[in-house]
Design an enzyme around this catalytic site. Structure first.
Site, PDB file in Angstrom:
ATOM      1  N   ALA A  64      42.759  38.065  36.579  1.00  0.00           N
ATOM      2  CA  ALA A  64      43.393  39.337  36.227  1.00  0.00           C
ATOM      3  C   ALA A  64      42.758  40.480  37.011  1.00  0.00           C
ATOM      4  CB  ALA A  64      43.266  39.602  34.732  1.00  0.00           C
ATOM      5  N   ASP A  65      43.559  41.506  37.234  1.00  0.00           N
ATOM      6  CA  ASP A  65      43.056  42.715  37.858  1.00  0.00           C
ATOM      7  C   ASP A  65      43.895  43.890  37.368  1.00  0.00           C
ATOM      8  OD1 ASP A  65      41.034  43.503  40.104  1.00  0.00           O
ATOM      9  OD2 ASP A  65      42.794  44.767  40.408  1.00  0.00           O
TER      10      ASP A  65
END
Length: 181
Positions: A64-65
């Site tokens: 995730a980012d």
């Protein structure tokens, strides 16, 4: 087994809303973005390169980012007090987007998606900005604020998933995980 490819304590806490059965693995990937990449594509790209090193076998890897973006400009984590002040002034009184990209990967199967939440800041005074910077909260946060802390005092309203702004779109992720398995 689920592997969270993130050392973010906020993401770890949010994933616990879905499952407590996961482990953390992090690799040092080059997070340099391709030129002229748009914010939504940027978070999808980054989530994928974070998940890929662990996507072998039967485990489900979550990469995730999260980025804050306004006028097509991605605001990363501030490098100094002055940089944080510039970001907060840029966001003051305006509506920006928070994008979180998530990649689910297992063996040869991959699913990448992004969630956008709109956040509107109050018009901030210099005193409010300085007081917030003194909390030291802005320095490990994209866009120089954390909605789950003192940064909540800067936010007039949000449109979308609150948890997405914190760093993980929990309800969408839960549904995507169920469909992925």
């Amino acid at each position: 087994m689920i592997i969270l490819a993130s050392q973010s304590p906020r993401r770890q806490e949010l994933l616990k809303l879905i499952t407590s059965d996961f482990e953390i693995k992090v690799s040092n990937v080059d997070e340099t973005l391709p030129d002229k990449i748009m914010p939504k594509e940027a978070v999808m790209y980054l989530s994928k390169i974070k998940a890929e090193p662990f996507a072998d076998g039967d485990n489900i890897v979550i990469g995730a980012d999260t980025v804050v973006a306004l006028d097509g400009k991605i605001l990363g984590k501030p490098k100094s007090e002055e940089n944080a002040r510039e970001m907060l002034r840029f966001l003051s009184g305006r509506t920006h987007s928070v994008f979180t990209g998530v990649t689910l990967a297992s063996g040869k199967k991959t699913k990448t998606f992004a969630v956008e939440t709109k956040v509107k800041f109050f018009e901030l005074t210099n005193e409010e900005t300085d007081a917030y910077i003194k909390t030291k909260e802005p320095f490990d946060k994209a866009g120089a604020y954390g909605i789950q802390g003192y940064g909540s005092l800067l936010v007039e309203k949000i449109d979308g998933d609150y948890f997405n702004v914190v760093g993980l779109p929990v309800s969408t992720l839960a549904r995507e995980l169920k469909a992925f398995e």
